[in-house]
Write a protein that holds these residues in place. Sequence first.
Motif, PDB file in Angstrom:
ATOM      1  N   MET A   1       0.849  -1.181   0.000  1.00 49.69           N
ATOM      2  CA  MET A   1       0.000   0.000   0.000  1.00 49.69           C
ATOM      3  C   MET A   1       0.897   1.247   0.000  1.00 49.69           C
ATOM      4  O   MET A   1       1.797   1.368   0.827  1.00 49.69           O
ATOM      5  N   PRO A   2       0.658   2.171  -0.946  1.00 49.93           N
ATOM      6  CA  PRO A   2       1.542   3.343  -1.023  1.00 49.93           C
ATOM      7  C   PRO A   2       1.313   4.287   0.151  1.00 49.93           C
ATOM      8  O   PRO A   2       0.245   4.325   0.748  1.00 49.93           O
ATOM      9  N   GLN A   3       2.370   5.016   0.466  1.00 50.10           N
ATOM     10  CA  GLN A   3       2.246   5.980   1.559  1.00 50.10           C
ATOM     11  C   GLN A   3       1.378   7.146   1.105  1.00 50.10           C
ATOM     12  O   GLN A   3       1.413   7.557  -0.067  1.00 50.10           O
ATOM     13  N   MET A   4       0.613   7.685   2.023  1.00 48.30           N
ATOM     14  CA  MET A   4      -0.254   8.816   1.716  1.00 48.30           C
ATOM     15  C   MET A   4       0.185  10.006   2.545  1.00 48.30           C
ATOM     16  O   MET A   4       0.673   9.852   3.664  1.00 48.30           O
ATOM     17  N   ALA A   5       0.023  11.196   1.954  1.00 46.94           N
ATOM     18  CA  ALA A   5       0.343  12.415   2.691  1.00 46.94           C
ATOM     19  C   ALA A   5      -0.696  12.607   3.796  1.00 46.94           C
ATOM     20  O   ALA A   5      -1.840  12.162   3.671  1.00 46.94           O
ATOM     21  N   PRO A   6      -0.310  13.274   4.851  1.00 45.34           N
ATOM     22  CA  PRO A   6      -1.291  13.561   5.898  1.00 45.34           C
ATOM     23  C   PRO A   6      -2.445  14.387   5.347  1.00 45.34           C
ATOM     24  O   PRO A   6      -2.293  15.139   4.382  1.00 45.34           O
ATOM     25  N   LEU A   7      -3.575  14.224   5.985  1.00 40.52           N
ATOM     26  CA  LEU A   7      -4.784  14.888   5.495  1.00 40.52           C
ATOM     27  C   LEU A   7      -4.641  16.397   5.524  1.00 40.52           C
ATOM     28  O   LEU A   7      -5.132  17.086   4.634  1.00 40.52           O
ATOM     29  N   TRP A   8      -3.934  16.941   6.505  1.00 40.95           N
ATOM     30  CA  TRP A   8      -3.843  18.397   6.587  1.00 40.95           C
ATOM     31  C   TRP A   8      -2.987  18.962   5.464  1.00 40.95           C
ATOM     32  O   TRP A   8      -3.169  20.106   5.056  1.00 40.95           O
ATOM     33  N   TRP A   9      -2.037  18.177   4.911  1.00 39.43           N
ATOM     34  CA  TRP A   9      -1.290  18.630   3.743  1.00 39.43           C
ATOM     35  C   TRP A   9      -2.227  18.765   2.553  1.00 39.43           C
ATOM     36  O   TRP A   9      -2.149  19.728   1.792  1.00 39.43           O
ATOM     37  N   GLU A  10      -3.073  17.780   2.379  1.00 37.93           N
ATOM     38  CA  GLU A  10      -4.015  17.830   1.257  1.00 37.93           C
ATOM     39  C   GLU A  10      -4.988  18.986   1.410  1.00 37.93           C
ATOM     40  O   GLU A  10      -5.298  19.679   0.445  1.00 37.93           O
ATOM     41  N   LEU A  11      -5.475  19.191   2.635  1.00 40.68           N
ATOM     42  CA  LEU A  11      -6.384  20.305   2.866  1.00 40.68           C
ATOM     43  C   LEU A  11      -5.685  21.642   2.643  1.00 40.68           C
ATOM     44  O   LEU A  11      -6.259  22.572   2.057  1.00 40.68           O
ATOM     45  N   LEU A  12      -4.447  21.759   3.064  1.00 45.12           N
ATOM     46  CA  LEU A  12      -3.689  22.979   2.848  1.00 45.12           C
ATOM     47  C   LEU A  12      -3.487  23.240   1.357  1.00 45.12           C
ATOM     48  O   LEU A  12      -3.629  24.372   0.878  1.00 45.12           O
ATOM     49  N   PHE A  13      -3.177  22.200   0.621  1.00 42.69           N
ATOM     50  CA  PHE A  13      -2.997  22.327  -0.822  1.00 42.69           C
ATOM     51  C   PHE A  13      -4.300  22.737  -1.502  1.00 42.69           C
ATOM     52  O   PHE A  13      -4.312  23.606  -2.384  1.00 42.69           O
ATOM     53  N   LEU A  14      -5.411  22.129  -1.106  1.00 44.96           N
ATOM     54  CA  LEU A  14      -6.702  22.474  -1.698  1.00 44.96           C
ATOM     55  C   LEU A  14      -7.108  23.910  -1.364  1.00 44.96           C
ATOM     56  O   LEU A  14      -7.632  24.629  -2.218  1.00 44.96           O
ATOM     57  N   VAL A  15      -6.829  24.335  -0.136  1.00 37.48           N
ATOM     58  CA  VAL A  15      -7.140  25.723   0.236  1.00 37.48           C
ATOM     59  C   VAL A  15      -6.281  26.682  -0.570  1.00 37.48           C
ATOM     60  O   VAL A  15      -6.764  27.714  -1.048  1.00 37.48           O
ATOM     61  N   PHE A  16      -5.024  26.345  -0.777  1.00 38.01           N
ATOM     62  CA  PHE A  16      -4.152  27.188  -1.593  1.00 38.01           C
ATOM     63  C   PHE A  16      -4.666  27.278  -3.026  1.00 38.01           C
ATOM     64  O   PHE A  16      -4.714  28.370  -3.608  1.00 38.01           O
TER      65      PHE A  16
END
Length: 52
Positions: A1-16
């Motif tokens: 199973m591939p590693q996933m970025a933490p959820l807050w990184w994804e949320l930060l990227f989406l907000v940006f």
Amino acid sequence: MPQMAPLWWELLFLVFLMTYLIVNNMIYFMPKTSIKPSNHKNKTYNQINWKW
């Protein structure tokens, strides 16, 4: 199973991305202010007689 970025990184990227797109849309759809060139510059430029 591939590693996933933490959820807050994804949320930060989406907000940006959302703020980037919103700011670009606001800049694009702002009423354009036309800058009128001064008449003095136009007169001096048009009065030049070029002699080749």
